[in-house]
Design a protein around this motif. Structure first.
Motif, PDB file in Angstrom:
ATOM      1  N   LEU A  19      86.941 -13.759 -16.754  1.00 58.58           N
ATOM      2  CA  LEU A  19      86.967 -15.076 -17.393  1.00 58.58           C
ATOM      3  C   LEU A  19      88.337 -15.341 -18.014  1.00 58.58           C
ATOM      4  N   SER A  20      88.905 -14.328 -18.646  1.00 62.48           N
ATOM      5  CA  SER A  20      90.239 -14.468 -19.241  1.00 62.48           C
ATOM      6  C   SER A  20      91.301 -14.699 -18.170  1.00 62.48           C
ATOM      7  N   ALA A  21      91.202 -13.952 -17.073  1.00 64.51           N
ATOM      8  CA  ALA A  21      92.172 -14.110 -15.995  1.00 64.51           C
ATOM      9  C   ALA A  21      92.116 -15.524 -15.428  1.00 64.51           C
ATOM     10  N   PHE A  22      90.912 -16.057 -15.284  1.00 65.14           N
ATOM     11  CA  PHE A  22      90.765 -17.432 -14.813  1.00 65.14           C
ATOM     12  C   PHE A  22      91.496 -18.405 -15.738  1.00 65.14           C
ATOM     13  N   ALA A  23      91.267 -18.247 -17.048  1.00 66.22           N
ATOM     14  CA  ALA A  23      91.881 -19.163 -18.009  1.00 66.22           C
ATOM     15  C   ALA A  23      93.404 -19.033 -18.015  1.00 66.22           C
ATOM     16  N   ARG A  24      93.906 -17.799 -17.971  1.00 66.05           N
ATOM     17  CA  ARG A  24      95.361 -17.580 -18.028  1.00 66.05           C
ATOM     18  C   ARG A  24      96.046 -18.071 -16.760  1.00 66.05           C
ATOM     19  N   MET A  25      95.440 -17.787 -15.609  1.00 62.75           N
ATOM     20  CA  MET A  25      96.045 -18.236 -14.360  1.00 62.75           C
ATOM     21  C   MET A  25      96.062 -19.763 -14.268  1.00 62.75           C
TER      22      MET A  25
END
Length: 214
Positions: A19-25
């Motif tokens: 979920l964090s990777a989605f938001a950061r990307m």
């Protein structure tokens, strides 16, 4: 029947990582991508990360765990890592997506080695590359051909990413003993097993650096 705390912890930390990777990307695509083509490409990778999050969220619910409760112990550590490693430009964002996220996912692979086959298969799907490697490697190598001096800066950045990731991983393992036992079983020689694990992590990190031309 609920799964063991260690399994729930692993799926929980993975779910929040995705979920964090989605938001950061998504943020990097909008603010750092130098072209619409790059923005679209990184956005596609972000969509894949979100699909992985949904798989993990649904699996946690199927196991009888509350997904939000399973993820919550890892929010501070992962948010802290992202805050400490916010990329300053597009190339740093690419190196983070490839090297930084890569070393973190290697930790999860180590723990997943001790999962039952059905869950191990799910984790394999979640940790699939989804084109992240090719996307980052092609663009970073092209940039280094155009500006070889940038290699030194990016190598230092990659070293910092890995150092921060290892520190966060150690803190998480110390705070979640059930998850730590998935990395090093209780009947193992702790020091020998930890040494072997770090040797594997270091080897994979070296391969990524070589691929980038760093």
């Amino acid at each position: 029947m609920k799964e063991s705390p260690g399994v729930v912890d692993l799926l929980g930390v993975l779910a929040y990582a995705e979920l964090s990777a989605f938001a950061r990307m998504t943020e990097d695509a909008a603010t750092l991508a130098p072209s619409l083509t790059d923005r679209a490409a990184l956005s596609e990778l972000a969509v894949a990360e979100y699909a992985h999050f949904r798989l993990l969220r649904d699996q946690l619910a199927e196991l009888g765990a509350d997904p939000e409760e399973a993820m919550s112990p890892f929010v501070a550590a992962l948010d802290g890592w992202h805050a400490q490693t916010a990329p300053g430009d597009w190339l740093e964002a690419l190196v983070k997506a490839y090297v930084g996220e890569g070393i973190a996912l290697d930790f999860y692979r180590e723990a997943a080695r001790r999962l039952d086959p059905p869950l191990a298969k799910l984790v394999d799907v979640v940790l699939a590359d989804e084109g992240r490697s090719q996307f980052a490697v092609e663009r970073v190598r092209a940039a280094l051909e155009a500006d070889p001096v940038a290699a030194g800066r990016l190598a230092l950045w990659a070293r910092r990413l890995v150092g921060e990731a290892l520190s966060q991983g150690q803190r998480v393992a110390a705070a979640r003993p059930e998850l730590a036992r998935m990395l090093v079983p209780a009947d193992a020689d702790d020091q020998a097993e930890i040494s072997r694990m770090f040797a594997r992590l270091t080897e994979e990190h070296g391969k990524r650096m070589t691929a980038l031309g760093l």
